[in-house]
Design a protein around this motif. Structure first.
Motif, PDB file in Angstrom:
ATOM      1  N   ALA A 126       0.840  -1.202   0.000  1.00  0.00           N
ATOM      2  CA  ALA A 126       0.000   0.000   0.000  1.00  0.00           C
ATOM      3  C   ALA A 126       0.878   1.256   0.000  1.00  0.00           C
ATOM      4  CB  ALA A 126      -0.941  -0.004   1.201  1.00  0.00           C
ATOM      5  N   ALA A 127       1.991   1.233   0.747  1.00  0.00           N
ATOM      6  CA  ALA A 127       2.921   2.371   0.762  1.00  0.00           C
ATOM      7  C   ALA A 127       3.536   2.569  -0.627  1.00  0.00           C
ATOM      8  CB  ALA A 127       4.002   2.162   1.825  1.00  0.00           C
ATOM      9  N   VAL A 128       3.823   1.481  -1.335  1.00  0.00           N
ATOM     10  CA  VAL A 128       4.340   1.577  -2.703  1.00  0.00           C
ATOM     11  C   VAL A 128       3.289   2.224  -3.605  1.00  0.00           C
ATOM     12  CG1 VAL A 128       5.002   0.245  -4.758  1.00  0.00           C
ATOM     13  CG2 VAL A 128       6.001  -0.306  -2.529  1.00  0.00           C
ATOM     14  N   VAL A 129       2.028   1.820  -3.454  1.00  0.00           N
ATOM     15  CA  VAL A 129       0.936   2.399  -4.253  1.00  0.00           C
ATOM     16  C   VAL A 129       0.834   3.903  -3.985  1.00  0.00           C
ATOM     17  CG1 VAL A 129      -1.579   2.426  -4.574  1.00  0.00           C
ATOM     18  CG2 VAL A 129      -0.356   0.237  -4.448  1.00  0.00           C
ATOM     19  N   ILE A 130       0.922   4.289  -2.725  1.00  0.00           N
ATOM     20  CA  ILE A 130       0.882   5.709  -2.345  1.00  0.00           C
ATOM     21  C   ILE A 130       2.054   6.453  -2.991  1.00  0.00           C
ATOM     22  CG2 ILE A 130       1.191   7.293  -0.389  1.00  0.00           C
ATOM     23  CD1 ILE A 130      -0.367   5.084   1.281  1.00  0.00           C
ATOM     24  N   LEU A 131       3.248   5.893  -2.861  1.00  0.00           N
ATOM     25  CA  LEU A 131       4.439   6.550  -3.396  1.00  0.00           C
ATOM     26  C   LEU A 131       4.378   6.664  -4.917  1.00  0.00           C
ATOM     27  CD1 LEU A 131       7.171   7.848  -2.943  1.00  0.00           C
ATOM     28  CD2 LEU A 131       8.174   5.563  -2.758  1.00  0.00           C
ATOM     29  N   ARG A 132       3.962   5.605  -5.586  1.00  0.00           N
ATOM     30  CA  ARG A 132       3.849   5.657  -7.055  1.00  0.00           C
ATOM     31  C   ARG A 132       2.854   6.723  -7.487  1.00  0.00           C
ATOM     32  NH1 ARG A 132       3.593  -0.732  -8.521  1.00  0.00           N
ATOM     33  NH2 ARG A 132       5.822  -1.160  -8.350  1.00  0.00           N
ATOM     34  N   GLY A 133       1.715   6.786  -6.803  1.00  0.00           N
ATOM     35  CA  GLY A 133       0.707   7.797  -7.146  1.00  0.00           C
ATOM     36  C   GLY A 133       1.254   9.202  -6.990  1.00  0.00           C
ATOM     37  N   TRP A 134       1.953   9.442  -5.891  1.00  0.00           N
ATOM     38  CA  TRP A 134       2.529  10.766  -5.639  1.00  0.00           C
ATOM     39  C   TRP A 134       3.603  11.093  -6.682  1.00  0.00           C
ATOM     40  CZ3 TRP A 134       7.454  12.449  -4.248  1.00  0.00           C
ATOM     41  CH2 TRP A 134       7.527  13.782  -3.824  1.00  0.00           C
ATOM     42  N   MET A 135       4.471  10.112  -6.988  1.00  0.00           N
ATOM     43  CA  MET A 135       5.538  10.333  -7.958  1.00  0.00           C
ATOM     44  C   MET A 135       4.970  10.620  -9.350  1.00  0.00           C
ATOM     45  SD  MET A 135       8.199   7.400  -6.530  1.00  0.00           S
ATOM     46  CE  MET A 135       9.064   7.189  -8.055  1.00  0.00           C
ATOM     47  N   GLU A 136       3.931   9.880  -9.740  1.00  0.00           N
ATOM     48  CA  GLU A 136       3.311  10.095 -11.052  1.00  0.00           C
ATOM     49  C   GLU A 136       2.668  11.472 -11.132  1.00  0.00           C
ATOM     50  OE1 GLU A 136       0.671   6.762 -11.590  1.00  0.00           O
ATOM     51  OE2 GLU A 136       2.351   5.353 -11.778  1.00  0.00           O
ATOM     52  N   ALA A 137       1.991  11.887 -10.071  1.00  0.00           N
ATOM     53  CA  ALA A 137       1.358  13.210 -10.060  1.00  0.00           C
ATOM     54  C   ALA A 137       2.412  14.311 -10.138  1.00  0.00           C
ATOM     55  CB  ALA A 137       0.500  13.373  -8.801  1.00  0.00           C
ATOM     56  N   LYS A 138       3.516  14.119  -9.440  1.00  0.00           N
ATOM     57  CA  LYS A 138       4.599  15.108  -9.461  1.00  0.00           C
ATOM     58  C   LYS A 138       5.208  15.197 -10.865  1.00  0.00           C
ATOM     59  CE  LYS A 138       8.724  16.341  -6.874  1.00  0.00           C
ATOM     60  NZ  LYS A 138       9.652  15.974  -5.817  1.00  0.00           N
ATOM     61  N   GLU A 139       5.394  14.046 -11.503  1.00  0.00           N
ATOM     62  CA  GLU A 139       5.938  14.004 -12.857  1.00  0.00           C
ATOM     63  C   GLU A 139       4.992  14.683 -13.850  1.00  0.00           C
ATOM     64  OE1 GLU A 139       6.639  10.410 -15.910  1.00  0.00           O
ATOM     65  OE2 GLU A 139       7.751  10.201 -14.029  1.00  0.00           O
ATOM     66  N   GLN A 140       3.691  14.412 -13.718  1.00  0.00           N
ATOM     67  CA  GLN A 140       2.707  15.034 -14.612  1.00  0.00           C
ATOM     68  C   GLN A 140       2.672  16.548 -14.415  1.00  0.00           C
ATOM     69  OE1 GLN A 140      -0.908  12.943 -13.730  1.00  0.00           O
ATOM     70  NE2 GLN A 140      -0.289  11.116 -14.863  1.00  0.00           N
ATOM     71  N   SER A 141       2.785  16.983 -13.177  1.00  0.00           N
ATOM     72  CA  SER A 141       2.796  18.413 -12.885  1.00  0.00           C
ATOM     73  C   SER A 141       4.019  19.082 -13.510  1.00  0.00           C
ATOM     74  CB  SER A 141       2.784  18.625 -11.365  1.00  0.00           C
ATOM     75  OG  SER A 141       2.844  19.984 -11.052  1.00  0.00           O
ATOM     76  N   ALA A 142       5.172  18.436 -13.414  1.00  0.00           N
ATOM     77  CA  ALA A 142       6.397  18.983 -14.005  1.00  0.00           C
ATOM     78  C   ALA A 142       6.279  19.035 -15.527  1.00  0.00           C
ATOM     79  CB  ALA A 142       7.599  18.142 -13.589  1.00  0.00           C
ATOM     80  N   ALA A 143       5.672  18.016 -16.120  1.00  0.00           N
ATOM     81  CA  ALA A 143       5.496  17.991 -17.572  1.00  0.00           C
ATOM     82  C   ALA A 143       4.551  19.109 -18.017  1.00  0.00           C
ATOM     83  CB  ALA A 143       4.963  16.634 -18.018  1.00  0.00           C
ATOM     84  N   ARG A 144       3.465  19.319 -17.273  1.00  0.00           N
ATOM     85  CA  ARG A 144       2.530  20.412 -17.592  1.00  0.00           C
ATOM     86  C   ARG A 144       3.229  21.755 -17.503  1.00  0.00           C
ATOM     87  NH1 ARG A 144      -1.271  17.367 -15.001  1.00  0.00           N
ATOM     88  NH2 ARG A 144      -0.905  18.382 -13.008  1.00  0.00           N
ATOM     89  N   ALA A 145       4.031  21.947 -16.462  1.00  0.00           N
ATOM     90  CA  ALA A 145       4.745  23.211 -16.279  1.00  0.00           C
ATOM     91  C   ALA A 145       5.722  23.444 -17.430  1.00  0.00           C
ATOM     92  CB  ALA A 145       5.478  23.214 -14.938  1.00  0.00           C
ATOM     93  N   ALA A 146       6.412  22.387 -17.861  1.00  0.00           N
ATOM     94  CA  ALA A 146       7.355  22.512 -18.981  1.00  0.00           C
ATOM     95  C   ALA A 146       6.619  22.873 -20.270  1.00  0.00           C
ATOM     96  CB  ALA A 146       8.137  21.216 -19.151  1.00  0.00           C
ATOM     97  N   LEU A 147       5.460  22.252 -20.504  1.00  0.00           N
ATOM     98  CA  LEU A 147       4.668  22.580 -21.699  1.00  0.00           C
ATOM     99  C   LEU A 147       4.184  24.025 -21.667  1.00  0.00           C
ATOM    100  CD1 LEU A 147       2.513  19.368 -22.246  1.00  0.00           C
ATOM    101  CD2 LEU A 147       4.240  20.306 -23.782  1.00  0.00           C
ATOM    102  N   GLU A 148       3.713  24.463 -20.503  1.00  0.00           N
ATOM    103  CA  GLU A 148       3.244  25.844 -20.367  1.00  0.00           C
ATOM    104  C   GLU A 148       4.385  26.829 -20.594  1.00  0.00           C
ATOM    105  OE1 GLU A 148       1.363  25.984 -16.541  1.00  0.00           O
ATOM    106  OE2 GLU A 148      -0.308  24.722 -17.210  1.00  0.00           O
ATOM    107  N   GLN A 149       5.560  26.506 -20.089  1.00  0.00           N
ATOM    108  CA  GLN A 149       6.727  27.371 -20.277  1.00  0.00           C
ATOM    109  C   GLN A 149       7.110  27.422 -21.755  1.00  0.00           C
ATOM    110  OE1 GLN A 149      10.333  26.075 -18.317  1.00  0.00           O
ATOM    111  NE2 GLN A 149      10.884  28.181 -17.857  1.00  0.00           N
ATOM    112  N   ASN A 150       7.060  26.285 -22.424  1.00  0.00           N
ATOM    113  CA  ASN A 150       7.369  26.228 -23.844  1.00  0.00           C
ATOM    114  C   ASN A 150       6.344  27.019 -24.657  1.00  0.00           C
ATOM    115  OD1 ASN A 150       8.930  25.314 -26.067  1.00  0.00           O
ATOM    116  ND2 ASN A 150       7.352  23.789 -26.518  1.00  0.00           N
ATOM    117  N   ASP A 151       5.057  26.873 -24.308  1.00  0.00           N
ATOM    118  CA  ASP A 151       4.003  27.617 -24.991  1.00  0.00           C
ATOM    119  C   ASP A 151       4.207  29.121 -24.816  1.00  0.00           C
ATOM    120  OD1 ASP A 151       2.850  25.256 -25.805  1.00  0.00           O
ATOM    121  OD2 ASP A 151       1.212  25.315 -24.331  1.00  0.00           O
TER     122      ASP A 151
END
Length: 161
Positions: A126-151
């Motif tokens: 369950a801790a792995v599931v929590i960590l993966r979810g948090w890591m994926e959300a953080k990665e998606q947020s960074a990708a969105r920020a990079a796209l917005e900066q590029n735009d």
């Protein structure tokens, strides 16, 4: 990407599941199940693990009701997370853990784990599931920020033309 491990905790009344990321923050692995004794002993054990594994950030599963409301147990877990934050001075994030235990059971079922050993590993998974979810959300947020900066850069270039 900064190096350092992220620790995730699935805090229960009897056990705490602990998972760690790799130092670069790409993967999440189960570490151990801490059988709870009392708050001070639990915190002392976690602080030792944090130092030993050079943890730089902590994610604590926040056991909200399915409706999203804060449960009485969630309040206790939030207090526990605050205590970790005070004792370590590390960033401590609360992460919605609704359905993480169900997902952990599904993972163990798919892996063919015996019901007898499940209570020893379910909280780690369950801790792995929590960590993966948090890591994926953080990665998606960074990708969105990079796209917005590029735009924004492209818009600036077009305005200058």
């Amino acid at each position: 990407m900064a190096t350092g491990r992220v620790m995730a905790l699935d805090v229960g009344k009897v056990r705490v599941g602990v998972a760690l990321s790799d130092p670069l923050g790409y993967t999440a692995q189960p570490l151990l199940t801490l059988w709870r004794k009392n708050r001070n002993d639990d915190l002392r054990s976690l602080l030792r693990l944090i130092r030993k594994h050079e943890v730089v950030e902590i994610v604590v599963g926040n056991p909200l009701h399915l409706s999203g409301d804060v449960s009485p147990w969630a309040r206790k877990v939030q207090e526990f997370a605050d205590e970790i934050r005070k004792r370590t001075a590390l960033p401590v994030h609360l992460w919605d853990e609704r359905l993480s235990t169900r997902a952990a059971h599904e993972i163990l079922n798919e892996a063919g784990h015996d019901q007898k050993v499940r209570k020893y590993v379910i909280d780690q998974v369950a801790a792995v599931v929590i960590l993966r979810g948090w890591m994926e959300a953080k990665e998606q947020s960074a990708a969105r920020a990079a796209l917005e900066q590029n735009d924004a850069r492209e818009l600036k270039v077009h305005k200058e033309e």
